[in-house]
Design a protein around this motif. Structure first.
Motif, PDB file in Angstrom:
ATOM      1  N   THR A  91       0.752  -1.087   0.014  1.00  0.00           N
ATOM      2  CA  THR A  91      -0.031   0.024  -0.152  1.00  0.00           C
ATOM      3  C   THR A  91       0.733   1.302   0.092  1.00  0.00           C
ATOM      4  O   THR A  91       0.136   2.448  -0.123  1.00  0.00           O
ATOM      5  CB  THR A  91      -0.741  -0.169   1.142  1.00  0.00           C
ATOM      6  N   TRP A  92       2.205   1.227   0.307  1.00  0.00           N
ATOM      7  CA  TRP A  92       3.080   2.160   0.033  1.00  0.00           C
ATOM      8  C   TRP A  92       3.185   2.938  -1.364  1.00  0.00           C
ATOM      9  O   TRP A  92       2.813   2.306  -2.334  1.00  0.00           O
ATOM     10  CB  TRP A  92       4.520   1.559   0.436  1.00  0.00           C
ATOM     11  N   THR A  93       3.294   4.476  -1.296  1.00  0.00           N
ATOM     12  CA  THR A  93       3.183   5.088  -2.128  1.00  0.00           C
ATOM     13  C   THR A  93       4.618   5.956  -2.479  1.00  0.00           C
ATOM     14  O   THR A  93       4.756   6.541  -1.592  1.00  0.00           O
ATOM     15  CB  THR A  93       2.211   6.193  -2.511  1.00  0.00           C
ATOM     16  N   LYS A 123       5.189  -0.990  -8.893  1.00  0.00           N
ATOM     17  CA  LYS A 123       5.263   0.056  -8.168  1.00  0.00           C
ATOM     18  C   LYS A 123       6.877   0.511  -7.964  1.00  0.00           C
ATOM     19  O   LYS A 123       7.453   1.611  -8.073  1.00  0.00           O
ATOM     20  CB  LYS A 123       4.869  -0.116  -6.660  1.00  0.00           C
TER      21      LYS A 123
END
Length: 248
Positions: A91-93, A123
């Protein structure tokens, strides 16, 4: 509250620190070989810092991230000024791009769902600078373990306080999905008395030759080199790990 799969909680972290206080020198040298002065680097899944700390000690601009708050507590003791973030890689951006991203010790195998693995690769690719490199390793099907009929004690160590820390596990290999299930129980004991018990839902995805390469090309990595050792010898397909050097 249910503990997430593969979460390194208190007792797991304690045993990890006792068994793995420093990075293996051949593996550390492999990852350091891609580090260049002035590059911005990131180690997702940095854990307690056995790789990240040596990077920082050498003056590299390296940051870390891990979902285990317990592991990051240990890291901050070793390197109080380290730039680290407690976050789930799924879920990291990313807030910036990096010249070098590395995931050590087969930790990519912790993501057993193929779609989750794909999202992480996408990602990571998006987080790379134009000339950036992504380096990581996975465990292979050559490391699959035989099924256990019952729980067995696999590791027993002494804590600094003199307590016994015991790991019990029960392995099950699922060939169709290539997932190695190893549910575990950590127990902290004093003279046989159990002071604390901690379950862990541990499982890893093991890879066949060519499988990860196909996925890396699908998500847009143009150049992928596969090694079978930390000496960067080309993989032959029978190794216990595959190492990947990936560039856009």
């Amino acid at each position: 509250m249910t503990t997430p799969t593969n979460y390194y909680a208190d007792l797991c972290t304690e045993m990890y620190e006792i068994l793995h206080p420093t990075a293996p020198q051949d593996e550390l040298a492999f990852y350091l070989s891609y580090a260049r002065e002035g590059d911005r680097m990131l180690e997702p899944l940095c854990g307690s810092g056995r790789f990240l700390v040596p990077f920082l000690e050498r003056g590299f601009n390296a940051a870390g991230m891990d979902s285990s708050a317990e592991m990051l507590v240990k890291l901050r003791v070793k390197a109080p000024e380290a730039e680290v973030e407690c976050a789930d890689l799924l879920t990291w951006t990313p807030k910036r791009t990096y010249d070098y991203v590395f995931i050590t010790s087969g930790s990519m195998s912790l993501f057993t769902d193929p779609e989750a693995c794909r999202r992480i690769l996408e990602k990571t690719k998006a987080a790379l600078a134009p000339e950036g490199v992504f380096v990581f390793e996975v465990d292979t099907v050559a490391t699959s373990l035989p099924d256990d009929a019952d729980w067995r004690t696999s590791v027993e160590v002494k804590t600094p306080e003199g307590f016994d820390l015991v790991l019990k596990s029960k392995n099950r290999w699922e060939g169709d999905t290539r997932i190695q299930y190893s549910p575990s129980i950590y127990e902290l004991r004093r003279e046989g008395e159990i002071l604390k018990r901690e379950p862990m839902d541990f499982q890893i995805r093991l890879y066949a030759p060519g499988e990860m390469e196909a996925l890396l090309h699908e998500v847009g990595f143009g150049t992928v080199r596969t090694y079978g050792s930390y000496a960067k010898t080309p993989a032959t397909g029978i190794e216990e790990m595959f190492l990947f050097e990936c560039r856009v």
